[in-house]
Design a protein around this motif. Structure first.
Motif, PDB file in Angstrom:
ATOM      1  N   HIS A  41       0.691  -0.903  -0.171  1.00 15.12           N
ATOM      2  CA  HIS A  41      -0.060   0.103   0.191  1.00 15.12           C
ATOM      3  C   HIS A  41       0.638   1.056   0.410  1.00 15.12           C
ATOM      4  CE1 HIS A  41      -3.617  -2.377   0.485  1.00 15.12           C
ATOM      5  NE2 HIS A  41      -2.607  -3.390   2.016  1.00 15.12           N
ATOM      6  N   HIS A  42       2.137   1.835   0.879  1.00 15.94           N
ATOM      7  CA  HIS A  42       2.659   3.074   0.626  1.00 15.94           C
ATOM      8  C   HIS A  42       4.895   1.793   1.494  1.00 15.94           C
ATOM      9  CE1 HIS A  42       0.622   2.310   4.479  1.00 15.94           C
ATOM     10  NE2 HIS A  42       1.561   2.541   5.162  1.00 15.94           N
ATOM     11  N   ARG A  43       5.514   2.181   1.038  1.00 16.73           N
ATOM     12  CA  ARG A  43       6.602   1.949   1.284  1.00 16.73           C
ATOM     13  C   ARG A  43       6.399   1.683   2.891  1.00 16.73           C
ATOM     14  NH1 ARG A  43      12.120   4.517  -1.076  1.00 16.73           N
ATOM     15  NH2 ARG A  43      11.326   3.742  -3.270  1.00 16.73           N
ATOM     16  N   GLN A  45      20.255  -0.740  11.557  1.00 21.07           N
ATOM     17  CA  GLN A  45      19.926  -0.905  10.149  1.00 21.07           C
ATOM     18  C   GLN A  45      18.422  -0.665   9.372  1.00 21.07           C
ATOM     19  OE1 GLN A  45      19.829  -5.272   9.152  1.00 21.07           O
ATOM     20  NE2 GLN A  45      20.857  -4.950   6.434  1.00 21.07           N
ATOM     21  N   LEU A  46      18.444   0.202   8.115  1.00 25.64           N
ATOM     22  CA  LEU A  46      17.500   0.346   8.177  1.00 25.64           C
ATOM     23  C   LEU A  46      16.689   0.097   7.014  1.00 25.64           C
ATOM     24  CD1 LEU A  46      15.075   3.021   8.204  1.00 25.64           C
ATOM     25  CD2 LEU A  46      16.452   4.042   7.133  1.00 25.64           C
ATOM     26  N   ILE A  47      15.487  -1.176   6.665  1.00 26.10           N
ATOM     27  CA  ILE A  47      15.571  -1.692   5.238  1.00 26.10           C
ATOM     28  C   ILE A  47      14.139  -0.866   4.991  1.00 26.10           C
ATOM     29  CG2 ILE A  47      14.927  -4.151   5.311  1.00 26.10           C
ATOM     30  CD1 ILE A  47      15.986  -4.784   7.182  1.00 26.10           C
ATOM     31  N   VAL A  48      14.341  -0.541   4.336  1.00 30.45           N
ATOM     32  CA  VAL A  48      13.428  -0.060   3.291  1.00 30.45           C
ATOM     33  C   VAL A  48      12.326  -1.016   2.260  1.00 30.45           C
ATOM     34  CG1 VAL A  48      12.128   1.683   1.746  1.00 30.45           C
ATOM     35  CG2 VAL A  48      13.692   2.180   3.495  1.00 30.45           C
ATOM     36  N   ILE A  49      10.775  -0.916   2.252  1.00 31.38           N
ATOM     37  CA  ILE A  49       9.973  -2.299   1.725  1.00 31.38           C
ATOM     38  C   ILE A  49       9.010  -2.098   0.552  1.00 31.38           C
ATOM     39  CG2 ILE A  49       9.489  -3.523   1.646  1.00 31.38           C
ATOM     40  CD1 ILE A  49      10.580  -4.970   4.309  1.00 31.38           C
ATOM     41  N   LYS A  70       9.339  -5.952  -1.585  1.00 33.54           N
ATOM     42  CA  LYS A  70      10.757  -6.224  -2.290  1.00 33.54           C
ATOM     43  C   LYS A  70      11.429  -5.577  -1.023  1.00 33.54           C
ATOM     44  CE  LYS A  70       9.876  -8.482  -6.232  1.00 33.54           C
ATOM     45  NZ  LYS A  70       9.878  -9.221  -5.705  1.00 33.54           N
ATOM     46  N   VAL A  71      12.716  -5.489  -0.619  1.00 33.93           N
ATOM     47  CA  VAL A  71      13.356  -4.771  -0.423  1.00 33.93           C
ATOM     48  C   VAL A  71      14.299  -3.201  -0.961  1.00 33.93           C
ATOM     49  CG1 VAL A  71      15.972  -4.308   0.604  1.00 33.93           C
ATOM     50  CG2 VAL A  71      14.258  -6.158   1.495  1.00 33.93           C
ATOM     51  N   VAL A  72      13.625  -2.438  -1.258  1.00 31.65           N
ATOM     52  CA  VAL A  72      14.312  -1.267  -1.932  1.00 31.65           C
ATOM     53  C   VAL A  72      15.358  -0.779  -1.937  1.00 31.65           C
ATOM     54  CG1 VAL A  72      11.586  -1.154  -3.853  1.00 31.65           C
ATOM     55  CG2 VAL A  72      12.208   0.156  -0.836  1.00 31.65           C
ATOM     56  N   GLU A 129      17.657 -13.392   6.005  1.00 30.56           N
ATOM     57  CA  GLU A 129      16.941 -14.481   5.742  1.00 30.56           C
ATOM     58  C   GLU A 129      15.975 -14.337   4.075  1.00 30.56           C
ATOM     59  OE1 GLU A 129      16.608 -18.364   8.168  1.00 30.56           O
ATOM     60  OE2 GLU A 129      17.552 -17.423   9.141  1.00 30.56           O
ATOM     61  N   ASP A 130      15.341 -14.136   4.822  1.00 26.36           N
ATOM     62  CA  ASP A 130      13.811 -13.426   3.648  1.00 26.36           C
ATOM     63  C   ASP A 130      14.133 -12.921   2.568  1.00 26.36           C
ATOM     64  OD1 ASP A 130      12.437 -15.214   5.229  1.00 26.36           O
ATOM     65  OD2 ASP A 130      10.864 -14.429   5.821  1.00 26.36           O
ATOM     66  N   PHE A 131      14.889 -12.154   2.700  1.00 26.73           N
ATOM     67  CA  PHE A 131      15.004 -10.741   1.855  1.00 26.73           C
ATOM     68  C   PHE A 131      16.097 -10.830   1.313  1.00 26.73           C
ATOM     69  CE2 PHE A 131      11.512  -8.790   4.138  1.00 26.73           C
ATOM     70  CZ  PHE A 131      10.851  -8.546   3.287  1.00 26.73           C
ATOM     71  N   GLY A 132      17.093 -11.770   1.767  1.00 30.71           N
ATOM     72  CA  GLY A 132      18.546 -12.426   1.544  1.00 30.71           C
ATOM     73  C   GLY A 132      19.595 -11.058   1.109  1.00 30.71           C
ATOM     74  N   ILE A 133      19.634 -10.610   2.400  1.00 27.92           N
ATOM     75  CA  ILE A 133      20.344  -9.291   3.301  1.00 27.92           C
ATOM     76  C   ILE A 133      21.348  -9.331   4.348  1.00 27.92           C
ATOM     77  CG2 ILE A 133      18.770  -7.585   2.042  1.00 27.92           C
ATOM     78  CD1 ILE A 133      17.656  -6.595   4.779  1.00 27.92           C
TER      79      ILE A 133
END
Length: 125
Positions: A39-41, A101-105, A109-111, A91-95
């Motif tokens: 729906h949004h980041r 750590q900041l992860i933007v999805i 998917k991780v962008v 594991e799920d995102f392969g990072i």
């Protein structure tokens, strides 16, 4: 309060989080965050509560986020308490796991990812 406590935020074991954070404490919380990314980041901040660098980065990020005018769900993960969820994200995102750590999805998917001093609101937009 000591000089270092003033700089790095004191010795609170469980500091009060800003109201914009949604906590990730279960795999269901993580699944909801990923679902919301359609729906949004969504941004997940993985934080080590024992690390003064992580504490400083979190504090700076929260200060910058207060001025953000952008639709975004912000999730907070205490990676020491919920290490299995932190591992699942890696594991799920392969990072690679990092802290902080900041992860933007977006759309499941991780962008973007950032760690340490590279974490900023510019990573989100």
């Amino acid at each position: 309060m000591s000089f270092f406590d003033k700089i790095f935020g004191g010795k609170e074991n469980n500091p009060e989080r800003k109201s914009f954070w949604k906590k990730i404490e279960t795999e269901e919380d993580l699944a909801k965050a990923i679902e919301n990314s359609y729906h949004h980041r969504v941004a997940i901040f993985k934080h080590s509560t024992r690390c003064f660098i992580s504490k400083t980065v979190l504090k700076n990020f929260e200060r910058d986020i207060d001025n953000l005018d952008y639709e975004l769900d912000l999730y907070y993960l205490d990676l020491l308490t919920y290490r299995s969820i932190s591992n699942k994200i890696s594991e799920d995102f392969g990072i690679r796991h990092e802290s902080p750590q900041l992860i933007v999805i977006e759309n499941g998917k991780v962008v973007n990812t950032a760690s340490h001093e590279d974490i900023s609101i510019s990573q989100i937009a």
